[in-house]
Design an enzyme around this catalytic site. Sequence first.
Site, mmCIF file in Angstrom:
data_model
loop_
_atom_site.group_PDB
_atom_site.id
_atom_site.type_symbol
_atom_site.label_atom_id
_atom_site.label_comp_id
_atom_site.label_asym_id
_atom_site.label_seq_id
_atom_site.Cartn_x
_atom_site.Cartn_y
_atom_site.Cartn_z
ATOM 1 N N GLU A 1 11.584 12.051 31.040
ATOM 2 C CA GLU A 1 12.163 12.264 29.715
ATOM 3 C C GLU A 1 11.226 11.949 28.552
ATOM 4 O OE1 GLU A 1 15.213 13.629 29.327
ATOM 5 O OE2 GLU A 1 15.130 13.845 31.506
ATOM 6 N N SER B 1 75.288 -12.274 46.248
ATOM 7 C CA SER B 1 75.396 -13.676 46.661
ATOM 8 C C SER B 1 74.059 -14.401 46.710
ATOM 9 C CB SER B 1 76.067 -13.764 48.039
ATOM 10 O OG SER B 1 77.407 -13.320 47.962
#
Length: 640
Positions: free
Chosen positions: A112, A385
């Site tokens: 690059e 319950s």
Amino acid sequence: MSSRTFEKKQPQAPVSSGFEFIKGVGQVAGGTLLAATMLTSSIVAGGLVGLAISFRNLPDVRQLRNFFPSETTYIYDMKGKLLTSLHGEANREVVTREKISPELKRAVLASEDSDFYFHHGINPKGVGRAIVTNYTSGGVSQGASTITMQLVKNLFLNQRREITRKLAEAVLAIRLEQILSKDDILEMYLNQVYWGHNNYGVQTAARSYFNKSASQLNLAESAMMAGLIQAPERYSPFISMEKAKFQQKTVLGRMRDLGWIDQKQYDTALKEEIKLGRIRSFGGSALPYITNEVSRELAKKFGRDALLKGGMRVQTTVDIDFQKMAEDVVKKWHYRLLSRGLYKNQIALVAVDPRTHYVKALVGGVDSQKSEFNRGTQAQRQPGSAFKPFVYYTAFATGKYTPNSIVYDTPVSYRDGSGWYRPRNYDNSFGGAMSIRHALKLSRNIPVIKIGKAIGMNKVVETSRTLGIMSPMEPVTSLPLGAIGVTPLEMASAYATFANYGWQSPTTVIARVTDSSGNVLLDNTPKPKLVLDSWAAASTINILQTVVSEGTGKNAALGRPTAGKTGTTSSEKDIWFVGTVPQLTTAVWIGRDDNKTLSRGATGGGDVAPIWRDFMVRALKGVPAQSFTPPSKFTRPKAK
């Protein structure tokens, strides 16, 4: 990285970077590289000074001194196995330059910007080459972007091929090089650049492409990665290994021509076998019920933006193998229940360590692929319950009652608005005088309502809140029968507090959170507080052991000290079993999402307790049996 790493040998061949460049900048009369370079140098010397004045509205690059790119958040199980990653627009993990392979740095610079350490933001030679190429080709075929220019483009500017944007890049690049070192710019670039498949930054890309950290990349892998930058998906080895190898060869050739590697290194790298990893960024979650709950907790604590971009490292409280075992149990019993007529049923299972209140398993349904709605944490259903122990604990905590206190299972009626409320037992019978232990063992309704009325329903609500049940509830006469909505997580957490004799820590699925640098953001190390009376809690566990050994919970018996309670609502819409041993508390719920009846005769004791037992047998494999501490070891409260 220092510029001394690279020889000051100038490139022997022009760079073909593939980046766009200004259309028609400087009409090159002769078309020679020398003329173009002289023209470019002139622009650099004079023209950009004026341009810098014209671009007063450009971003202030000084803010990059404190710039923190968005990072991916990673969620792990308790042993460090990755479960999933969370990210917004960028899947990224930031690393320092010391943790990036020198081979990769060289490969990227060769590909690059080989003059990176010798220019000041823009490269006159590169600009000249691009001008010549673009002029002779009649279009934008070659770019001249330096790494610094690419960085400012990615951070500040749009991607359109316009002369104004290109000039802005140049101005910003010059400014950036005045405030940051070359090493800092390169590090920022490598962490910012896009590598394909939603991977941003070298670390995430290295893990995705090669299943390695960026520091471990060799020359062959580094050259292949560097070759991706121009067009990541086009050259991805996951898509075309042939194209990826072509790019790798180009990068290696460039490195050789620059004198950064020799012929032997070039040949060896080309021959080296590439072992690919896998595309991770869209892989989903290994345990969606766990990771989605973690995400909700993190978003609530830190905000969604921090969750998706903050780069957090999250250690959960679950073990991936243990969680999968729990999910397997749920799927197995789902099919069994279907064959017994319980159609369209859903199952939720939540297991909590009572000593830490860490969630150890969280199953929110029978199939997370079809529905990620987490019934373990989000579905508020009536516990029936299974709520009764909260009433009896509250009675014990007053000091006026013990497990052997006598209550009367006889007809009773209470004024209810303009009418009367006459509670009934499940079998419509009455048992007369009996102990609290016996009443709970057989899950009688009338005795628990009488106890609730005697001690005051407001106190039962207070107990429930202390135990972490935050669902709306009113102190109505039917409250002791579980006429409220609760989640399986709330029930497991509450019973875990009983099992720990009143000591409680915040129930959580998150053990620890750090940022990407290791700074601790959240530490959920248990810090237990005594929130209940220990004698009353131990007494509650004591009578719950009788439920399993002699009562409605017999199908949950483990052959070791076990306490638990069944729960069955009217019309059989919700059935439960919540139980515990000293080391693990688990709640299992079965119901339908449309809240319709499961099947006539469906009960917590008959249909849920066996599931609970199956899970606990597997969960406790290799764990020594342990007894609960008896109430006699604690001081009974004085009667109030």
